[in-house]
Design an enzyme around this catalytic site. Sequence first.
Site, PDB file in Angstrom:
ATOM      1  N   SER A 170      51.180  44.702   5.005  1.00 55.12           N
ATOM      2  CA  SER A 170      50.354  43.969   4.051  1.00 55.12           C
ATOM      3  C   SER A 170      50.452  44.595   2.672  1.00 55.12           C
ATOM      4  O   SER A 170      50.946  45.709   2.504  1.00 55.12           O
ATOM      5  CB  SER A 170      48.896  44.003   4.505  1.00 55.12           C
ATOM      6  OG  SER A 170      48.381  45.304   4.280  1.00 55.12           O
ATOM      7  N   LYS A 171      49.942  43.853   1.715  1.00 54.24           N
ATOM      8  CA  LYS A 171      49.931  44.332   0.340  1.00 54.24           C
ATOM      9  C   LYS A 171      49.142  45.647   0.266  1.00 54.24           C
ATOM     10  O   LYS A 171      49.502  46.553  -0.471  1.00 54.24           O
ATOM     11  CB  LYS A 171      49.277  43.268  -0.542  1.00 54.24           C
ATOM     12  CG  LYS A 171      49.227  43.634  -1.999  1.00 54.24           C
ATOM     13  CD  LYS A 171      48.683  42.469  -2.798  1.00 54.24           C
ATOM     14  CE  LYS A 171      48.163  42.881  -4.157  1.00 54.24           C
ATOM     15  NZ  LYS A 171      47.393  44.092  -4.215  1.00 54.24           N
ATOM     16  N   ARG A 172      48.093  45.724   1.064  1.00 53.62           N
ATOM     17  CA  ARG A 172      47.270  46.934   1.047  1.00 53.62           C
ATOM     18  C   ARG A 172      48.043  48.178   1.499  1.00 53.62           C
ATOM     19  O   ARG A 172      47.834  49.261   0.979  1.00 53.62           O
ATOM     20  CB  ARG A 172      46.003  46.740   1.870  1.00 53.62           C
ATOM     21  CG  ARG A 172      44.785  46.928   0.971  1.00 53.62           C
ATOM     22  CD  ARG A 172      43.482  46.723   1.655  1.00 53.62           C
ATOM     23  NE  ARG A 172      43.405  45.457   2.375  1.00 53.62           N
ATOM     24  CZ  ARG A 172      42.921  45.359   3.610  1.00 53.62           C
ATOM     25  NH1 ARG A 172      42.477  46.424   4.236  1.00 53.62           N
ATOM     26  NH2 ARG A 172      42.840  44.188   4.188  1.00 53.62           N
TER      27      ARG A 172
END
Length: 512
Positions: free
Chosen positions: A267-269
């Site tokens: 994910s972007k996180r």
Amino acid sequence: MSENRRVRVRFAPSPTGALHIGGVRTALYNYLFARRHGGDFILRIEDTDSQRFVPGAEAYIIEALKWCGIEVDEGVEQGGPHAPYRQSERKDIYLKYAMQLVESGDAYYAFDSAEALDALRKQTEQQGGTFAYNHSVRTQLDTSLRLSADEVRSRIERGDQWVIRFKMPENENVEMDDLIRGHITINTSTLDDKVLYKSADALPTYHLANIVDDHLMEISHVIRGEEWLPSLPLHYLLYRAFGWTDTQPRFAHLPLLLKPQGQGKLSKRDGDKFGFPVFPLRWVAPDGEAAMGYREEGYLPEAFINMLALLGWNPGTEQELFDMNQLIEAFSLEKVSKSGARFNPDKAKWFNSQYLRRKSDDELGQMLLPMLKAEGIDTTLQRAVRAAGMIKERATFPADLLPLTRQMFVEPEQYDEKSVAKFWKADNVTRLGELADKLAGYSAIEAATVEPEVHQWIVDRQYSMGQMMNTLRIAILGISQGPSIFEICEFIGKDDTIRRIANAIGRLGKGK
Ligand code: GLU
């Protein structure tokens, strides 16, 4: 399904934000497959969900594909025999198909308001169940399955909002084939009646638009992410309901890209947390939030696509480095794995360093020269090329070229503490002075002659080679690391070499 039909594949992103690297991989596999089979690669923009539309996302997708070297044959920019390729511009096409399904009994009108559905959902949850719009409720709700034809017509005429829902068959096994996952069977009782069309915005939903367009655009293979696998039974049933089973595309669902550590989708996180990009290009969202991109972080597109290609596909050999043409040659869906591919940021860096060192000295010098100029270092392209050539194996990113060569152009004024602590010792410094005298005896420093002679000189005196060379490095470069020190002495010249030694002794003292 005819085996010798022309290969036509599409990448069909929704412009809802930056394109995740998983999406780039989907595009890449489609492109490789198309090129491998002499077919067409189509870019279709699926922008029928106006709520999730993000301005700038389409332009971003197009730019990202260009940067990767993924060439579109038909699409929003190129046009083509099935234009337009943006679904919002194809609005008028879809209603007729939705109506066709209502007429054939495969779909129905539903007039339920959002509030009514919400209330029903809550009620079911209170009773401990989960609400599904399916065969068990559709005949009790406000649908054309319950209302008379006249009632339906008058509701539509008076302007009530309606949707068209697919009438999912009850308790039927859908038999499907996936080129990666093999045969799959799903019982329709587990599926709900998906909305196909909404009067509110006169737009189809993803499912309808996707199937209709794949059919009209004569798509032969649908290669997409695993997250679409749950939609496959509906898509099969839609093809059947339309009577298009004979020309239905073949499907291949690609494995997920997994986090570097632990479980779950990349994910972007994860990118923010561990400091690597999950997007090909830098993206600034409409709310101003920025996310880093591979391009801006100094990745070469050829390294990026090579790295992506191997996340979920393997050539069946030990070979790791593939340029685009080699990927096209080697790619096959049979070698795409079923299980998720763990993303490895270090491997991404490794690919970059491999491609960087394959660049010619000229290209690297061209990259380095403006960086030197920006630091106020006045030099020639020729010297930048020479310097870059000496250190290219040590660089991971183009930006590394500058710190790795800076001291070839300017004398160090500061010296690496660790190196000094380790090597700047009284004996070594005295010997360095002797070496400077020896070097002064040459008319010019040519590495090919001076290096073996100095080595011999060190051996004859029974000095330590390592201590001697590292002390010299500190004086010349400020640190006990770097490429061949004699090549650097040749590069900076005899006078500068001797001056740097004298200045280092002046600044650092005679050692303890
Ligand atoms: N618009 C869908 C997406 O955003 C396309 C899925 C498909 O390829 O069918 O991924």
